[in-house]
Design an enzyme around this catalytic site. Structure first.
Site, PDB file in Angstrom:
ATOM      1  N   ASP A   9       0.859  -1.191   0.000  1.00 37.51           N
ATOM      2  CA  ASP A   9       0.000   0.000   0.000  1.00 37.51           C
ATOM      3  C   ASP A   9       0.893   1.238   0.000  1.00 37.51           C
ATOM      4  O   ASP A   9       1.608   1.502   0.961  1.00 37.51           O
ATOM      5  CB  ASP A   9      -0.894  -0.031   1.245  1.00 37.51           C
ATOM      6  N   ASP A 105      -2.547   2.660  -6.298  1.00 38.37           N
ATOM      7  CA  ASP A 105      -1.544   2.692  -5.234  1.00 38.37           C
ATOM      8  C   ASP A 105      -1.537   1.450  -4.350  1.00 38.37           C
ATOM      9  O   ASP A 105      -0.972   1.464  -3.261  1.00 38.37           O
ATOM     10  CB  ASP A 105      -1.737   3.938  -4.366  1.00 38.37           C
ATOM     11  N   GLU A 106      -2.131   0.363  -4.820  1.00 38.89           N
ATOM     12  CA  GLU A 106      -2.160  -0.869  -4.032  1.00 38.89           C
ATOM     13  C   GLU A 106      -2.003  -2.083  -4.932  1.00 38.89           C
ATOM     14  O   GLU A 106      -2.490  -2.095  -6.060  1.00 38.89           O
ATOM     15  CB  GLU A 106      -3.488  -1.022  -3.280  1.00 38.89           C
TER      16      GLU A 106
END
EC number: 2.7.7.7
Length: 398
Positions: A9, A105-106
């Site tokens: 993350d 973003d993960e």
């Protein structure tokens, strides 16, 4: 061999990306938001210095600046963020080929069987974190477990730059004492319902009878029950970008929203990304799909067929029309998503729209070649000079 799943993350991703090219933002309150000059728009990302003042994602910029008047605000540059995201994913592929990117973003990584290469899971996570920090200048947190749910929960336990292991054997001591509100998947409405029944912790929910969990929340209750017991066999799925049956973007909101002005801004931001991707791959789609997930985790999908297009405003107008039709002002929205599919060969003549809404069909954006030319010019300017050099007035919330 027991599975080993990582959830990587990226911390405060958009503003962290900006900090890699502007060191003056490091160590001071800063955020990415809609229109810094006019103090309008919403906060898309805030760094940890700004968060200490109470600034949150999806907050209006005007309210954020009231909380933190000295906060530096920069306009969004989604092309740059996609580029940095691609760099992150390329780096992660050095450690495993089995990567499922869940958002910009993960990503989940299946690290099963890599111990001989990178050491124990915590050691491998440290290698990845340091690699990202040293080579990309970005921060991340990593959750480690046997499954996707527990690794996601673990990644939230320590931010920024946190590595957390959460194995099934530890759930009674590490997971169950946590507030049910912190459980991935539990929104405001679900929390209110569980709170009214005296269910305050994840352990309280785990100790229900399975039938009671089902009776309280339906099928979703069973999913939560299994997750509370560490049961999650969902595999990490590699999705090939070449297998492009649709182009979609969605975002889970950190706070539930009912304000259509805020939601339409987010919708247009998503459509900008979809339109640019569709034009890049020369994909004209005929079906626009809107997804709304409410705070009680009910999901609705609504779609409409239009003339084949890759024009941003045509995609947006279709999505916005569906949003106006199906948004219930009494039910907060937790997730909003939009996609375009039904791609046609660009050599095939365009078909007559079967979008049977007279008022909508009268809009100038539908079938308007002028808008496609505008898109092309905007793409060209952004590609040459950067995404922050030109923006739509429609992205400003007044």
């Amino acid at each position: 061999m027991n599975p080993v799943i990582f959830l990587v993350d990226m911390n405060a991703f958009f503003i962290s990306c900006e900090m890699t090219r502007n060191s003056k933002l490091i160590g001071i309150p800063a955020a990415v938001a809609g229109n810094p000059q006019n103090r309008t728009g919403i906060v898309l990302a805030a760094n940890y210095e700004a968060r200490r003042f109470g600034v949150k994602t999806a907050m209006t910029l005007n309210n954020a600046l009231k909380l933190c008047p000295t906060m530096t605000v920069v306009p969004p540059d989604h092309r740059f963020y996609r580029q940095k995201s691609s760099e992150v994913m390329n780096l992660l592929s050095k450690y495993t080929p089995i990567i499922e990117q869940s958002s910009i973003d993960e990503a989940w990584l299946d690290m099963t069987g890599t111990e001989n290469l990178f050491g124990k899971p915590a050691d491998a996570a440290k290698l990845i974190m340091e690699d990202i920090k040293e080579n990309l200048g970005l921060w991340c947190s990593i959750g480690i477990s046997e499954g996707k749910f527990l690794s996601k929960m673990a990644s939230d336990m320590k931010k920024p730059l946190g590595i957390t292991e959460l194995w099934k054997r530890d759930i009674q001591t590490k997971l169950w004492p946590l507030s049910i509100k912190s459980m991935h998947g539990v929104g405001a409405k679900t929390y209110e319902k569980l709170h009214s029944l005296g269910i305050e912790t994840i352990g309280d929910f785990a100790n229900l009878k399975k039938d009671d969990a089902h009776q309280i929340l339906g099928k979703f209750g069973l999913d939560l029950y299994h997750h509370a017991h560490g049961i999650d066999t969902t595999p990490v799925q590699v999705i090939s970008p070449d297998d492009m049956k649709s182009i979609g973007r969605s975002t889970t909101l950190p706070e539930d929203l009912v304000d259509i002005e805020q939601l339409k801004y987010i919708l247009l931001t998503l459509c900008e990304d979809i339109g640019r991707s569709a034009r890049k791959h020369n994909k004209r789609g005929r079906t626009v799909n809107l997804t709304l997930k409410s705070s009680d985790f009910k999901v609705i999908h609504r779609q409409v067929t239009i003339k084949a297009t890759f024009n941003t405003m045509e995609i947006y107008e279709a999505g916005y029309h569906l949003l106006k039709l199906h948004l219930n002002p009494k039910i907060p929205i937790r997730l909003i998503g939009v996609s375009i599919s039904g791609f046609e060969d660009t050599s095939v003549p365009e078909q007559i729209s079967i979008f049977n809404m007279d008022e909508f069909n009268k809009r100038d954006t539908i079938g308007n070649n002028r808008n496609e030319k505008i898109d092309m010019v905007m793409d060209s300017i952004r590609n040459k000079y950067g995404s922050d050099k030109i923006s739509r007035a429609s992205l400003i919330i007044k």
